[in-house]
Design an enzyme around this catalytic site. Structure first.
Site, short mmCIF file in Angstrom:
data_model
loop_
_atom_site.label_atom_id
_atom_site.label_comp_id
_atom_site.label_asym_id
_atom_site.label_seq_id
_atom_site.Cartn_x
_atom_site.Cartn_y
_atom_site.Cartn_z
N GLU A 112 0.84 -1.21 0.00
CA GLU A 112 0.00 0.00 0.00
C GLU A 112 0.87 1.25 0.00
OE1 GLU A 112 -3.92 -1.85 2.26
OE2 GLU A 112 -2.42 -0.80 3.44
N LYS A 130 -13.66 5.77 11.47
CA LYS A 130 -12.20 5.78 11.31
C LYS A 130 -11.58 7.14 11.61
CE LYS A 130 -12.36 1.55 9.52
NZ LYS A 130 -12.00 1.21 8.18
C1 5RP Z 1 -5.20 -3.08 4.68
C2 5RP Z 1 -5.56 -1.70 5.08
C3 5RP Z 1 -6.99 -1.30 4.97
O1 5RP Z 1 -7.09 -0.20 4.13
C4 5RP Z 1 -7.52 -0.98 6.32
O2 5RP Z 1 -7.27 -2.08 7.19
C5 5RP Z 1 -9.02 -0.68 6.30
O3 5RP Z 1 -9.71 -1.83 5.95
P1 5RP Z 1 -11.29 -1.89 5.88
O4 5RP Z 1 -11.70 -1.08 4.70
O5 5RP Z 1 -11.57 -3.36 5.71
O6 5RP Z 1 -11.82 -1.35 7.18
O7 5RP Z 1 -4.75 -0.90 5.47
O8 5RP Z 1 -3.87 -3.37 4.95
#
Ligand code: 5RP
Length: 232
Positions: A112, A130
């Site tokens: 990422e 979030k």
């Molecule tokens: C994966 C990530 C995801 O973007 C993060 O965990 C958020 O995930 P979700 O959309 O399932 O809540 O960093 O490594």
């Protein structure tokens, strides 16, 4: 007497769908788009399939996203075969008021960060849960080379954190890069850039899940009132 209908409340899953669809407006027709990982990004990938004939393809940040993209008929390119991307779309585990994030809940943080670094603009898609005032409530993921785990855990303990190896089926989870993840609790990350810079140079750390150097430029936040756009 009729009972007034309560206002419709959207589930977290529906909020993820909303922001996943809203992210389509940032996809540039005729170009290649950077694609993150996670349940929110899965909604984006599903939406992206509706305009797959308008893009050249995607650079993906995980095996899981690659499989989903391909299953929907979207071409996936290797990041080394692509110069720069105009936009990268990904979720987050936490995002603060400056666009700094904690990422890696899905263990894809290293790829990422690579695709984010390759992209001119980071569009974060997240539900309202979030958004935080300071990073650190969500356990901080750190990808480590397995032989460094004990030392890295001790280094986090010296900072006041508690680090644990992430397990899957009772064994250390193995990332797409063949490494392990430690999740760190008990930290308050008041200086995300300083923290990211420091931990990134610890021997054996592959990637720390603080995204301050590759922070979000825009966040599409799913709220009960609809999608809020935050610009940083
Ligand atoms: C994966 C990530 C995801 O973007 C993060 O965990 C958020 O995930 P979700 O959309 O399932 O809540 O960093 O490594």
């Amino acid at each position: 007497m009729t009972t007034p209908t309560p206002p419709a409340t959207l589930t977290q899953d529906e909020l993820k769908t909303l922001v996943g669809q809203a992210a389509l407006q940032y996809v540039v027709p005729g170009e290649i788009v950077g694609v993150g990982t996670g349940s929110t990004v899965n909604k984006f990938i599903d939406a992206l399939a509706t305009m797959k004939d308008q893009i050249k393809g995607a650079v993906s940040s995980s095996v899981a996203s690659t499989e989903r993209l391909k299953a929907l008929g979207i071409r996936v390119l290797d990041s080394n075969d692509v110069d720069a991307l105009s936009v990268y779309i990904d979720g987050a585990d936490e995002i603060d008021g400056q666009g700094n994030m904690i990422k890696g809940g899905g263990a894809a943080l290293t790829r990422e960060k690579i695709v984010a670094a390759q992209s001119a603009k980071f569009v974060c898609i997240a539900d309202a849960s979030k958004l935080v005032t300071a990073l650190g409530k969500f356990p901080l993921p750190v990808e480590v080379i397995p032989m460094s785990t004990r030392r890295v855990i001790a280094q986090f303990a010296a900072l006041g954190g508690t680090a644990q190896v992430r397990l899957k089926d009772g064994q250390p989870l193995v990332t797409d890069n063949g490494q392990h993840i430690v999740d760190v609790t008990g930290l308050q990350i008041t200086d995300p850039r300083g923290f990211e810079a420091e931990v990134s140079q610890w021997p054996g750390v592959v990637t720390v899940g603080v995204f301050a150097f590759q922070k979000a430029d825009i966040c599409l936040l799913g709220t009960p009132e609809g999608v809020r756009t935050l610009s940083y």
